[in-house]
Motif scaffolding. Structure first.
Motif, PDB file in Angstrom:
ATOM      1  N   LYS A 114     -14.074 -12.472  13.897  1.00 17.48           N
ATOM      2  CA  LYS A 114     -14.413 -12.412  15.305  1.00 17.48           C
ATOM      3  C   LYS A 114     -13.374 -11.864  16.130  1.00 17.48           C
ATOM      4  O   LYS A 114     -12.379 -12.239  15.794  1.00 17.48           O
ATOM      5  N   THR A 115     -13.730 -11.104  17.186  1.00 14.79           N
ATOM      6  CA  THR A 115     -12.808 -10.499  18.020  1.00 14.79           C
ATOM      7  C   THR A 115     -13.113 -11.080  19.436  1.00 14.79           C
ATOM      8  O   THR A 115     -13.889 -11.244  19.950  1.00 14.79           O
ATOM      9  N   ASP A 116     -11.821 -11.500  20.157  1.00 11.61           N
ATOM     10  CA  ASP A 116     -11.630 -11.599  21.426  1.00 11.61           C
ATOM     11  C   ASP A 116     -10.579 -10.912  22.230  1.00 11.61           C
ATOM     12  O   ASP A 116      -9.759 -10.214  21.346  1.00 11.61           O
ATOM     13  N   THR A 117     -10.740 -10.655  23.610  1.00  9.24           N
ATOM     14  CA  THR A 117      -9.676  -9.964  24.293  1.00  9.24           C
ATOM     15  C   THR A 117      -8.981 -11.109  25.074  1.00  9.24           C
ATOM     16  O   THR A 117      -9.975 -11.972  25.973  1.00  9.24           O
ATOM     17  N   ILE A 118      -7.873 -11.061  25.055  1.00  2.00           N
ATOM     18  CA  ILE A 118      -6.889 -11.819  26.045  1.00  2.00           C
ATOM     19  C   ILE A 118      -6.413 -11.011  26.927  1.00  2.00           C
ATOM     20  O   ILE A 118      -5.930 -10.026  26.975  1.00  2.00           O
ATOM     21  N   THR A 119      -6.608 -11.278  28.353  1.00  2.00           N
ATOM     22  CA  THR A 119      -6.026 -10.552  29.680  1.00  2.00           C
ATOM     23  C   THR A 119      -5.160 -11.430  30.114  1.00  2.00           C
ATOM     24  O   THR A 119      -5.335 -12.432  30.710  1.00  2.00           O
ATOM     25  N   ILE A 120      -3.878 -10.971  30.239  1.00  2.32           N
ATOM     26  CA  ILE A 120      -2.687 -11.719  30.732  1.00  2.32           C
ATOM     27  C   ILE A 120      -2.229 -11.067  32.146  1.00  2.32           C
ATOM     28  O   ILE A 120      -2.006  -9.908  32.267  1.00  2.32           O
ATOM     29  N   HIS A 121      -2.530 -11.765  33.315  1.00  7.05           N
ATOM     30  CA  HIS A 121      -1.921 -11.280  34.595  1.00  7.05           C
ATOM     31  C   HIS A 121      -0.660 -11.801  35.069  1.00  7.05           C
ATOM     32  O   HIS A 121      -0.391 -13.269  34.635  1.00  7.05           O
ATOM     33  N   TYR A 122       0.317 -11.250  35.361  1.00  6.15           N
ATOM     34  CA  TYR A 122       1.763 -11.642  35.595  1.00  6.15           C
ATOM     35  C   TYR A 122       2.477 -10.781  36.719  1.00  6.15           C
ATOM     36  O   TYR A 122       2.072  -9.683  37.054  1.00  6.15           O
ATOM     37  N   MET A 123       3.722 -11.302  37.049  1.00  5.56           N
ATOM     38  CA  MET A 123       4.595 -10.404  38.252  1.00  5.56           C
ATOM     39  C   MET A 123       5.522 -10.422  37.325  1.00  5.56           C
ATOM     40  O   MET A 123       6.204 -11.032  36.593  1.00  5.56           O
ATOM     41  N   ASN A 124       6.297  -9.255  37.624  1.00  3.49           N
ATOM     42  CA  ASN A 124       7.694  -8.726  36.895  1.00  3.49           C
ATOM     43  C   ASN A 124       8.811  -8.936  37.914  1.00  3.49           C
ATOM     44  O   ASN A 124       8.723  -8.778  39.063  1.00  3.49           O
ATOM     45  N   GLU A 125       9.798  -9.281  37.023  1.00  2.00           N
ATOM     46  CA  GLU A 125      11.284  -9.079  37.983  1.00  2.00           C
ATOM     47  C   GLU A 125      12.384  -8.634  36.911  1.00  2.00           C
ATOM     48  O   GLU A 125      12.447  -9.025  35.818  1.00  2.00           O
ATOM     49  N   ASP A 126      13.289  -7.916  37.693  1.00  2.00           N
ATOM     50  CA  ASP A 126      14.339  -7.364  36.984  1.00  2.00           C
ATOM     51  C   ASP A 126      15.338  -8.425  36.707  1.00  2.00           C
ATOM     52  O   ASP A 126      15.520  -9.072  37.872  1.00  2.00           O
ATOM     53  N   TYR A 127      16.237  -8.480  35.670  1.00  2.00           N
ATOM     54  CA  TYR A 127      17.215  -9.582  35.570  1.00  2.00           C
ATOM     55  C   TYR A 127      18.285  -9.143  34.987  1.00  2.00           C
ATOM     56  O   TYR A 127      18.123  -8.167  33.793  1.00  2.00           O
ATOM     57  N   TYR A 128      19.634  -8.911  35.540  1.00  2.00           N
ATOM     58  CA  TYR A 128      20.509  -8.332  35.152  1.00  2.00           C
ATOM     59  C   TYR A 128      21.412  -9.052  33.996  1.00  2.00           C
ATOM     60  O   TYR A 128      21.599 -10.369  34.538  1.00  2.00           O
ATOM     61  N   LEU A 129      21.494  -8.603  32.964  1.00  2.00           N
ATOM     62  CA  LEU A 129      22.292  -9.358  31.969  1.00  2.00           C
ATOM     63  C   LEU A 129      24.066  -9.147  32.316  1.00  2.00           C
ATOM     64  O   LEU A 129      24.575 -10.092  32.251  1.00  2.00           O
ATOM     65  N   SER A 142       6.494 -13.608  35.419  1.00  2.00           N
ATOM     66  CA  SER A 142       5.933 -14.898  35.644  1.00  2.00           C
ATOM     67  C   SER A 142       4.426 -14.866  35.546  1.00  2.00           C
ATOM     68  O   SER A 142       3.787 -14.073  36.355  1.00  2.00           O
ATOM     69  N   LEU A 143       3.601 -15.460  34.826  1.00  3.86           N
ATOM     70  CA  LEU A 143       2.265 -15.549  34.628  1.00  3.86           C
ATOM     71  C   LEU A 143       1.430 -16.223  35.641  1.00  3.86           C
ATOM     72  O   LEU A 143       1.982 -17.201  36.140  1.00  3.86           O
ATOM     73  N   THR A 144       0.619 -15.448  35.871  1.00  5.23           N
ATOM     74  CA  THR A 144      -0.446 -15.951  37.072  1.00  5.23           C
ATOM     75  C   THR A 144      -1.714 -16.243  36.816  1.00  5.23           C
ATOM     76  O   THR A 144      -2.282 -17.300  37.326  1.00  5.23           O
ATOM     77  N   LYS A 145      -2.230 -15.677  35.703  1.00  3.89           N
ATOM     78  CA  LYS A 145      -3.707 -15.872  35.262  1.00  3.89           C
ATOM     79  C   LYS A 145      -3.935 -15.333  33.739  1.00  3.89           C
ATOM     80  O   LYS A 145      -3.307 -14.348  33.528  1.00  3.89           O
ATOM     81  N   VAL A 146      -4.689 -16.266  32.786  1.00  5.33           N
ATOM     82  CA  VAL A 146      -4.924 -15.696  31.822  1.00  5.33           C
ATOM     83  C   VAL A 146      -6.356 -15.971  31.426  1.00  5.33           C
ATOM     84  O   VAL A 146      -6.991 -16.823  31.785  1.00  5.33           O
ATOM     85  N   THR A 147      -7.073 -14.950  31.027  1.00  4.66           N
ATOM     86  CA  THR A 147      -8.700 -14.854  30.732  1.00  4.66           C
ATOM     87  C   THR A 147      -8.986 -14.387  29.331  1.00  4.66           C
ATOM     88  O   THR A 147      -8.088 -14.010  28.555  1.00  4.66           O
ATOM     89  N   THR A 148      -9.877 -14.838  28.914  1.00  2.00           N
ATOM     90  CA  THR A 148     -10.426 -14.368  27.517  1.00  2.00           C
ATOM     91  C   THR A 148     -11.840 -14.222  27.420  1.00  2.00           C
ATOM     92  O   THR A 148     -12.558 -15.091  28.134  1.00  2.00           O
ATOM     93  N   THR A 149     -12.309 -13.511  26.375  1.00  2.00           N
ATOM     94  CA  THR A 149     -13.578 -13.524  25.994  1.00  2.00           C
ATOM     95  C   THR A 149     -13.807 -14.661  25.051  1.00  2.00           C
ATOM     96  O   THR A 149     -13.221 -15.084  24.494  1.00  2.00           O
ATOM     97  N   GLY A 150     -15.237 -15.194  25.392  1.00  2.00           N
ATOM     98  CA  GLY A 150     -15.352 -16.500  24.385  1.00  2.00           C
ATOM     99  C   GLY A 150     -15.907 -16.283  23.126  1.00  2.00           C
ATOM    100  O   GLY A 150     -16.902 -17.145  23.012  1.00  2.00           O
ATOM    101  N   HIS A 151     -15.598 -15.256  22.398  1.00  2.00           N
ATOM    102  CA  HIS A 151     -16.476 -15.222  21.002  1.00  2.00           C
ATOM    103  C   HIS A 151     -15.886 -16.192  19.991  1.00  2.00           C
ATOM    104  O   HIS A 151     -16.660 -16.906  19.255  1.00  2.00           O
ATOM    105  N   PHE A 152     -14.607 -16.266  19.758  1.00  2.00           N
ATOM    106  CA  PHE A 152     -14.006 -17.352  18.979  1.00  2.00           C
ATOM    107  C   PHE A 152     -13.123 -18.242  19.868  1.00  2.00           C
ATOM    108  O   PHE A 152     -13.007 -19.334  19.433  1.00  2.00           O
ATOM    109  N   ILE A 153     -12.515 -17.801  20.726  1.00  2.00           N
ATOM    110  CA  ILE A 153     -11.465 -18.350  21.668  1.00  2.00           C
ATOM    111  C   ILE A 153     -12.461 -19.335  22.495  1.00  2.00           C
ATOM    112  O   ILE A 153     -13.107 -18.816  23.322  1.00  2.00           O
ATOM    113  N   ASP A 154     -12.192 -20.774  22.574  1.00  2.00           N
ATOM    114  CA  ASP A 154     -12.934 -21.558  23.624  1.00  2.00           C
ATOM    115  C   ASP A 154     -12.091 -21.362  24.861  1.00  2.00           C
ATOM    116  O   ASP A 154     -13.079 -21.060  25.930  1.00  2.00           O
TER     117      ASP A 154
END
Lengths: 186, 250
Positions: free
Chosen positions: A117-132, A143-155
């Protein structure tokens, strides 16, 4: 004449790896739906192949977790220069099922089935530079804002912790549903 | 672990100073007829770090320059209040061509104590064994250029720059050293300095890799400095008494 210290200040000794961690959960286990003799007795993916997907380009150096027993999580790097990352996840699964033996009356046998079974996971996020540090440079945290997936195997999917950084905590919970396979086989 | 080291060091230096003061009081043993010597300015010593100047002049890479001048007041051949001012600049290049540059002024002030007696074998001695404590400060600008940010998985690369960052830094120094009078009023000697910042680098902040007067700023690591000093003392011909002339103790 300044002698800084005995340590070599040109060498980066800090962790620079920013990886999102996705935990796998079986919705059946979560909801305690497994009852009865004809239910799926066991579920464990034989292998999971994950590849990145961007602008119709498949990143062939995707990660494969092959025959990993009791796989509970995977690690996925998010695109540092975009705000959306897509991953194609292919589950190669085997499961066992009890069913009547056609050769013997009133006899039950256990059969093993293979499926993909194949699914697609889409992850939406914001980026930030972090100085080490000057030696290590910068990293991108997300920073994650939204995650979606197709529902073939993933519920379903949910965000467990939206900060993706070097701490390597579980960021996303991914619930798989084995009944999808069961329905397909029937 | 590091704050404990700082506390232990401060405790040790405090005990040394206390021991020195107690020893001075014990040696003087005032009696009813003895008089307390007045504190007086005996001279002003100007000194510079020859090592840093030579290093800056002879260095082929010319990446670091440091010049400093110190003004030390000789009070009764025992106490030496010090004031130092300096200028330091550096340009540090990494293998991937990222760079750090700064150019700033720094100041230090504090107090040196003379550990040896002003006389050796009954003869007056101008050689000094010194132990001191100083506070350093620097207000400076710095730039970090071309830090590389690469995405190994998805591809892509960018350069990040932090230009004209401004900051103030404070630190303390424990110093020890000797000065030997090689010619009349001319001294040479060395100093070793242990330096520790009074504040830590906040996580995620774009902190300076090098601090003028302090040195390389590696997280939670103290800095050491070694100086080859050359100095000239201007004697004060007319004694300036800081406390009224010989005070009789009843």
């Amino acid at each position: 004449m300044i002698i800084s210290s005995c340590s070599n200040s040109d060498v980066c000794t800090q962790n620079k790896s920013v990886i999102s961690k996705i935990g796998f959960y079986n919705i059946l286990d979560t909801k305690k739906k497994i009852t009865g003799s004809d239910s799926i007795l066991t579920y464990s993916p034989d292998s999971i192949t994950i590849i990145g997907y961007r602008n119709d380009t498949i990143f062939t150096f995707g990660k494969t977790y092959y025959k990993t027993p009791k796989l509970s999580f995977v690690s996925l790097p998010l695109n540092k220069f975009d705000t959306v990352s897509k991953f194609i996840v292919t589950f190669q699964s085997s499961y066992t099922k009890k069913e009547p033996d056609p050769s013997k009356k009133e006899s039950i046998i256990t059969k093993t089935y293979q499926t993909t079974k194949t699914d697609t996971i889409t992850i939406h996020y914001m980026n930030e530079d972090y100085y080490l540090s000057f030696e290590c440079g910068c990293i991108k945290t997300h920073s994650l804002t939204k995650v979606t997936t197709t529902g073939h195997f993933i519920d379903s999917v949910s965000i467990a912790l939206n900060k993706v950084n070097t701490q390597y905590n579980e960021n996303i919970k991914l619930y798989t549903d084995s009944t999808h396979i069961k329905a397909q086989v029937k | 672990m590091y704050p404990y080291l700082k506390n232990i060091t401060l405790t040790i230096i405090g005990l040394l100073i206390y021991q020195y003061i107690v020893a001075q009081q014990t040696n003087s043993k005032p009696s009813n007829t003895q008089t307390k010597q007045a504190l007086e300015i005996k001279g002003i010593r100007i000194e510079t770090d020859l090592g840093s100047m030579l290093y800056s002049a002879l260095s082929t890479t010319k990446t670091t320059n440091n010049q400093q001048l110190g003004c030390i007041i000789n009070i009764s051949n025992k106490f030496y209040p010090t004031f130092e001012i300096g200028r330091s600049s550096t340009l540090k290049m990494m293998n991937d061509n990222s760079s750090f540059s700064t150019n700033g002024i720094y100041e230090k002030f504090g107090l040196d104590f003379r550990l040896n007696k002003p006389t050796e074998g009954g003869k007056p001695s101008n050689n000094l064994i010194l132990l001191g404590l100083k506070l350093g400060m620097s207000s400076f600008n710095y730039s970090i250029k071309d830090l590389k940010l690469k995405d190994e998985y998805w591809g892509g690369e960018s350069n990040i720059n932090y230009l004209d960052q401004q900051t103030n830094k404070y630190w303390f120094e424990i110093t020890g050293g000797i000065r030997v009078e090689v010619l009349k009023n001319t001294y040479i000697g060395w100093s070793v300095r242990y330096k520790s910042l009074l504040s830590t680098n906040e996580n995620g902040s774009v902190y300076a890799w090098y601090i003028p007067g302090f040195g390389v700023n590696v997280k939670e690591t103290p800095s050491w400095e070694f100086n080859y000093m050359i100095a000239y003392q201007f004697n004060i011909p007319k004694r300036i008494n800081l406390v009224d002339k010989k005070t009789k103790i009843n």
